[in-house]
Write a protein that holds these residues in place. Structure first.
Motif, mmCIF file in Angstrom:
data_model
loop_
_atom_site.group_PDB
_atom_site.id
_atom_site.type_symbol
_atom_site.label_atom_id
_atom_site.label_comp_id
_atom_site.label_asym_id
_atom_site.label_seq_id
_atom_site.Cartn_x
_atom_site.Cartn_y
_atom_site.Cartn_z
ATOM 1 N N SER A 1 46.240 45.483 48.190
ATOM 2 C CA SER A 1 46.503 46.657 47.366
ATOM 3 C C SER A 1 47.940 47.151 47.486
ATOM 4 C CB SER A 1 45.534 47.795 47.746
ATOM 5 O OG SER A 1 45.686 48.147 49.116
ATOM 6 N N ALA B 1 39.236 51.100 48.411
ATOM 7 C CA ALA B 1 38.726 50.396 47.234
ATOM 8 C C ALA B 1 39.263 50.993 45.941
ATOM 9 C CB ALA B 1 37.199 50.408 47.227
ATOM 10 N N ASP B 2 39.432 52.309 45.881
ATOM 11 C CA ASP B 2 39.962 52.930 44.663
ATOM 12 C C ASP B 2 41.378 52.440 44.379
ATOM 13 O OD1 ASP B 2 37.656 54.377 44.189
ATOM 14 O OD2 ASP B 2 38.367 56.158 45.245
ATOM 15 N N ARG C 1 41.179 48.879 43.142
ATOM 16 C CA ARG C 1 40.759 48.740 41.737
ATOM 17 C C ARG C 1 41.900 49.052 40.781
ATOM 18 N NH1 ARG C 1 35.555 50.163 43.905
ATOM 19 N NH2 ARG C 1 36.107 52.366 44.071
ATOM 20 N N LYS C 2 42.758 49.999 41.143
ATOM 21 C CA LYS C 2 43.913 50.301 40.300
ATOM 22 C C LYS C 2 44.861 49.103 40.246
ATOM 23 C CE LYS C 2 43.843 55.316 41.040
ATOM 24 N NZ LYS C 2 44.548 56.485 41.637
ATOM 25 N N ALA D 1 43.310 46.200 38.173
ATOM 26 C CA ALA D 1 43.336 46.441 36.729
ATOM 27 C C ALA D 1 44.630 45.958 36.091
ATOM 28 C CB ALA D 1 43.146 47.935 36.439
ATOM 29 N N GLU E 1 38.237 40.722 41.675
ATOM 30 C CA GLU E 1 37.275 41.762 42.051
ATOM 31 C C GLU E 1 37.769 42.410 43.327
ATOM 32 O OE1 GLU E 1 33.473 40.683 44.056
ATOM 33 O OE2 GLU E 1 33.966 38.639 43.384
ATOM 34 N N VAL E 2 37.230 43.574 43.635
ATOM 35 C CA VAL E 2 37.659 44.344 44.800
ATOM 36 C C VAL E 2 36.471 44.543 45.729
ATOM 37 C CG1 VAL E 2 38.570 46.567 45.602
ATOM 38 C CG2 VAL E 2 39.444 45.536 43.484
#
Length: 297
Positions: free
Chosen positions: A25, A50-51, A54-55, A58, A65-66
């Protein structure tokens, strides 16, 4: 004739392969995940937040996938591994912390040794049964040229004894990682496995890993930024190790002066990492501390 310099444009078609990148990330991990996905691999971003993951996902190309993974917690590592059920082709142990204030992991390990080394050690052992037995399968673990100043004390592998020194703790964790990779490769070969274990280092890369650096070291780092790799070039050694025809047990880093920057090449780790008896002993202690050990399908 000019020497060919490897770049991610040389990554082969990875369609049908699955990769895990820890710490994907931020920094080098984003680049590693991006380039593997661009080449067609399905990439799992194994991240603590995880948030945030996901950013990042994207914005990446291809199939991603996360999944949440906190390498400072053996329970989180086991949960991640317990949820894994498909073949794996590439594992990049990229996540790490550097020069943080003194602290302990959930399991009581010194924070840098516990996250950078023991966490990756446990994750690799738990996922190894899922890694395809093939010469194209890789376990790549990130280290640092600072391993040269590291010390391995078998009675203090968890780093909990003695006065805390942030730089020395980081060096020790990086040296342990180099030994881990060499011993993993030895065990894979003894088991007749085609999987290759390789150490990579980014030279010195301009990433958020240096955010905890303060004082004189911070001033020196800022004044010498021009000497270092950007995040993209810092990720090249790991990508090269993960996808090129690199011998198992190799140590890969930048090809420039002092191996601080440049494009990837194979070179040698420091003398501190060349004790043939220390690797197996370190492995055995680490296996006891993490309650994980070498296993293949």
């Amino acid at each position: 004739m000019a020497r060919h310099r490897w770049t991610p444009d040389n990554i082969p078609d990875l369609r049908g392969r699955t990769a895990i990148v820890t710490g994907a990330s931020s920094g080098l991990g984003i680049v590693e995940a991006r380039e593997l996905a661009r080449a067609g691999a399905h990439v799992v971003l194994a991240v603590r937040n995880a948030d945030k993951g996901r950013k990042v996902a994207a914005e990446l190309p291809g199939s991603t996938e996360v999944r949440r993974l906190d390498l400072s917690s053996l329970a989180s590592i086991r949960s991640f591994a317990d949820d894994w059920s498909v073949d794996l082709d590439i594992l990049i142990n990229n996540a790490g912390i550097m020069l943080v204030p003194e602290g302990r992991t959930v399991d009581g390990f010194e924070l840098q040794m516990g996250t950078n080394y023991l966490g990756a050690f446990a994750l690799t052992n738990l996922l190894l049964p899922y890694v395809r037995d093939a010469s194209t399968s890789r376990v790549v673990s990130m280290s640092s040229q600072l391993h040269i100043g590291g010390k391995i004390k078998l009675d203090n592998v968890d780093g909990t004894k003695g006065k805390y020194n942030a730089l020395q703790a980081y060096r020790d964790s990086q040296l342990a990682t180099v030994y881990f990779t060499a011993e993993l490769q030895r065990r894979l070969e003894a088991a007749g496995s085609g999987i290759r274990a390789i150490t990579a280092h980014p030279g010195i890369a301009r990433t958020s890993l240096n955010d905890h650096v303060t004082g004189v070291r911070k001033m020196f780092f800022l004044a010498t930024l021009w000497m270092f790799n950007d995040a993209d070039h810092g990720a090249y050694p790991a990508l090269y190790a993960a996808t090129a025809d690199v011998p198992g047990g190799s140590y890969v880093g930048p090809d420039g002066m002092g191996h601080l920057r440049g494009n990837p090449e194979i070179h040698r780790p420091g003398l501190a990492a060349r004790d043939p008896e220390l690797g197996p002993e370190l492995w055995n202690v680490s296996a006891r501390l993490t309650n994980t050990d070498f296993a293949t399908v």
